[in-house]
Design an enzyme around this catalytic site. Structure first.
Site, PDB file in Angstrom:
ATOM      1  N   ASP A  82      10.705  -4.224   9.514  1.00  0.00           N
ATOM      2  CA  ASP A  82       9.264  -4.355   9.382  1.00  0.00           C
ATOM      3  C   ASP A  82       8.785  -3.187   8.509  1.00  0.00           C
ATOM      4  O   ASP A  82       9.531  -2.274   8.172  1.00  0.00           O
ATOM      5  CB  ASP A  82       8.581  -4.391  10.759  1.00  0.00           C
ATOM      6  CG  ASP A  82       7.224  -5.097  10.687  1.00  0.00           C
ATOM      7  OD1 ASP A  82       6.649  -5.170   9.577  1.00  0.00           O
ATOM      8  OD2 ASP A  82       6.713  -5.559  11.721  1.00  0.00           O
ATOM      9  N   TRP A  83       7.513  -3.236   8.181  1.00  0.00           N
ATOM     10  CA  TRP A  83       6.894  -2.302   7.235  1.00  0.00           C
ATOM     11  C   TRP A  83       7.153  -0.833   7.645  1.00  0.00           C
ATOM     12  O   TRP A  83       6.684  -0.399   8.696  1.00  0.00           O
ATOM     13  CB  TRP A  83       5.395  -2.594   7.187  1.00  0.00           C
ATOM     14  CG  TRP A  83       4.594  -1.774   6.239  1.00  0.00           C
ATOM     15  CD1 TRP A  83       4.192  -0.484   6.405  1.00  0.00           C
ATOM     16  CD2 TRP A  83       4.070  -2.176   4.970  1.00  0.00           C
ATOM     17  NE1 TRP A  83       3.461  -0.060   5.343  1.00  0.00           N
ATOM     18  CE2 TRP A  83       3.364  -1.084   4.441  1.00  0.00           C
ATOM     19  CE3 TRP A  83       4.132  -3.363   4.231  1.00  0.00           C
ATOM     20  CZ2 TRP A  83       2.704  -1.140   3.212  1.00  0.00           C
ATOM     21  CZ3 TRP A  83       3.475  -3.415   3.004  1.00  0.00           C
ATOM     22  CH2 TRP A  83       2.774  -2.313   2.508  1.00  0.00           C
TER      23      TRP A  83
END
Ligand code: BGC
Length: 733
Positions: A279-280
């Protein structure tokens, strides 16, 4: 484009990948694992020329993706691709990603709203339309569907989920994968109108403690296997191209560094052959989690765990080559990750043609077909919770002559879209007020509108009207990522406003637009009808009015249990029995201050007609492990209007080695019934639908008594029992 062995479309993909890997330097391989945000073909020309990054995300990054941004266009992506392909040594195209979550230019209902349709086909079609539209802007990879089972409505990301049920999440998630990728079994990725899908957030994110986004998760292995891993397994079976690891720690180990669940379970046991993406900035966040000293160690942990692409941290780009050279990370892990990324690019056809026809967007975005689909989806998402007969609305000489529409959503546009809609345009949205005017204004009926800013004015207008339509609910920024709440009541002031309206209007219809299940008990006696519309998307106005007018029968069913109050959460239908079950005839429950039961159970939704269920019949009192038993019942529309009924099949395993849920949804059948029509609905039940996974994830299905219930919702129906005669190689699917 220079001809290389890997550019030859006639060679098998594995050979093309091997040829590429042989030709690549370590730095070029690492480049494929580095994802940047919003690259620019001119400013990043040098990086593109050396293959410093293999993919990019087009995103604002602000407010966890909830801010609309400039977006992307085919020309910009083509310029990036040209630089990647024509100026680099090996000519490897980029993979361009964007969060296309529930539509692109045509915004469909939020996933939680789509889930209320209980309709795989509808979800598949919405995903397909989103893929057509987004691919026309050069996007070939989306970070959807989210398949986290969400049982805590305080968590804002419940909006992006398919609700609380593992079966429903698995089935609708798989349908979304198929729609995005162009079919089952991996789909038609090479079709330029397909997107690579991404099942996220692996795994257990829906259990964030207290509903606080990003918070730790603590879950036992049985629950993990039977509930939270299930939709991911279904997505893998549907051929999902990518999986995103989640932000949280699970029992102390961040998912970005979870060797056991990512490398061993997802890529090993589940056989996921695609790309795992972080994820980011989650690689960098391993430092914040306190499991890595620095980004270098974080990069090593994430790659070892099986995370192939580092989304935006830059940890892989900065450190992986060095880590391989000094022996800290095996070179084979980089090779495997790079092979997965390259394989995906080849399957997407990017090596054969990385460019997007700039003329396509105008032809495929917001077409009349997509609008019609959005309208159907918006209507299908609406759950009628209560109706004392005011609906469907009758207008004209025999009905209402004056309708008044009010509330913050009466004239709202962008707010109708819900969370995670980066490419919808407010001017495209059909407001509720406009749709009411369009449908109901004629010589005999007038429509007045206000947005409820001054309640005194609203009350004067409401008193003068025959019917008042109050459109209330949550602003989209109250749900979605990083938007948790401590109270799932309507936003402050709205109940009081509705109570005031109910005092001056006999026929008050309340439509609640929301990103999460709300505790609506205080509205139980307020107004004449109550509908839950979630955030319905670009055709919100039409979809809502289609249902209010009775042009479309209300068919939405709750994909989540509706609690009475926040204090009850988490509250879900498939809970385990206690040793001291509540006596239905006894005191109301264990809470000193409230009932234990929900306001409305999972699967509930009323219609305009009454549908009655007959007794459940079984084709046999026993089931052989390899056989099937038919479970049937007769459903009859005894009312005077058409009905769309979602017939639900629940199962209970009465005795097993572990305690099994009081009810598990295992199948659904949607039937359309004309007034007076009855239909026999039959489900084929086999042992695979009865099984579960033990703490090691092994499939089990033990002989013994099972009770099946055919029901309009998790709280109703009639049941019958049968014996499974032997152990079966079952397993939840
Ligand atoms: C979210 C993901 C999303 C990613 C990229 C993260 O903050 O958790 O769901 O896909 O950002 O925008």
């Amino acid at each position: 484009m220079t001809a290389h062995p890997w550019t030859d479309p006639d060679r098998p993909i594995e050979q093309r990948v091997s040829a590429l890997l042989e030709a690549m330097t370590l730095e070029e391989k690492v480049g494929q694992l580095h994802q940047v945000v919003n690259p620019d073909p001119i400013q990043d020309a040098a990086a593109l020329a050396v293959g410093a990054f293999g993919s990019c995300i087009v995103a604002s990054g602000a407010h966890a993706g909830n801010t609309r941004d400039a977006g992307t266009q085919a020309e910009t992506v083509n310029a990036l691709q040209r630089a990647a392909v024509e100026t680099s040594r090996l000519g490897i195209p980029l993979l361009v990603a964007r969060d296309v979550i529930h539509g692109h230019r045509t915004v469909f209902p939020i996933p939680l709203g789509q889930a209320a349709s209980f309709d795989q086909d509808l979800v598949r079609q919405c995903a397909r339309a989103a893929a057509r539209e987004a691919s026309a802007d050069g996007v070939r990879w989306t970070f959807a569907p989210m398949v986290d089972v969400a049982q805590d409505p305080r968590w804002g990301r419940v909006a992006e989920s398919w609700g609380e049920d593992a079966w429903l999440s698995a089935h609708l998630g798989a349908a979304a994968v198929e729609g995005l990728q162009g079919g089952p079994d991996g789909g038609r990725l090479a079709d330029p109108e397909s997107l690579a899908a991404c099942a996220k957030h692996y795994v257990g994110y829906g259990l964030a403690q207290g509903g606080r986004d990003y918070a730790e998760v603590d879950v036992g292995p049985v629950t993990l296997h039977n509930r939270h891993l299930r939709p991911f397994a279904a997505a893998v079976d549907a051929g999902v191209a990518t999986v995103m690891t989640a932000f949280h720690t699970l029992d102390g180990t961040p998912m970005t560094a979870h060797v056991g669940l990512v490398r061993e379970h997802l890529k090993g046991r589940l056989g996921f052959a695609g790309v795992a993406v972080s994820d980011w900035d989650a690689v960098g966040e391993l430092v914040q989690h306190g499991v890595a000293q620095d980004t270098r160690q974080a990069a090593a942990l994430a790659l070892r765990a099986g995370v192939d692409i580092d989304m935006v941290t830059g940890g892989y780009a900065a450190h992986l080559a060095g880590l391989v050279r000094d022996g800290s990370v095996p070179a084979e892990l980089v090779d495997d990750a790079a092979a997965r990324v390259l394989g995906l690019k080849l399957r997407l056809g990017l090596f054969d043609d990385p460019y997007t026809d700039p003329g396509r967007a105008a032809a495929v975005q917001l077409t009349p077909e997509h609008r019609a689909l959005a309208r159907r989806a918006a209507a299908a998402a609406i759950v009628l919770l209560r109706n004392d007969g005011v609906l469907p609305l009758a207008v004209g000489p025999d009905g209402a002559r004056h309708l008044h529409v009010t509330g913050p959503f009466a004239t709202a546009r962008a707010e109708l879209f819900g969370t995670w809609t980066l490419d919808g345009r407010p001017e495209d949205a059909v407001t509720i007020a406009d749709a009411v005017r369009e449908r109901f204004t004629d010589g005999a009926t007038t429509v007045t509108v206000d947005d409820g800013r001054f309640l005194d004015e609203t009350l004067i207008a409401a008193r003068a009207a025959d019917v008042v339509l109050a459109c209330v609910g949550e602003h989209p920024m109250r749900s979605g990522e990083a938007n948790s709440v401590t109270s799932i009541d309507l936003p402050p002031g709205q109940v009081e406003t509705l109570e005031a309206l109910a005092r001056v209007s006999r026929r008050l219809v309340v439509v609640v637009l929301t990103g999460r299940p709300l505790a609506l008990e205080r509205l139980d006696h307020v107004g004449a009808a109550l509908l839950l519309a979630f955030h319905p998307g670009v055709e919100a106005g039409h979809g809502i009015v289609d249902v209010l007018a009775g042009d479309v029968p209300p068919r939405g069913r709750l994909p989540v249990t509706l609690p009475r109050s926040t204090g009850q959460v988490p509250l879900h239908h498939d809970h385990l029995p206690t040793g001291r079950p509540l006596d239905p005839a006894g005191p109301v429950g264990r809470y000193r201050d409230h009932q234990d039961t929900p306001l409305h159970p999972f699967g509930f939704g009323a219609g305009y007609s009454e549908v009655v269920y007959g007794q459940v019949g079984l084709s046999s009192p026993t089931l052989e492990p390899g056989g099937t038993v038919q479970v049937s019942t007769r459903v009859a529309n005894v009312g005077t209007r058409p009905a769309v009924e979602t017939v639900q099949l629940y199962v209970r395993d009465e005795v097993a080695r572990i305690s099994r849920p009081v009810s598990e949804l295992v199948a659904v059948r949607v039937v359309t019934l004309a007034p007076g029509q009855a239909q026999e609905v039959t489900f084929d039940l086999d042992a695979r639908m009865l099984g579960y996974r033990d703490a090691n994830g092994a499939e089990c299905c033990e002989p013994g008594t099972f009770t099946v219930r055919v029901a309009p919702h998790a709280g109703g129906g009639t049941s019958a029992s049968f014996e499974l005669l032997g152990a079966a190689g079952g397993g939840a699917s």
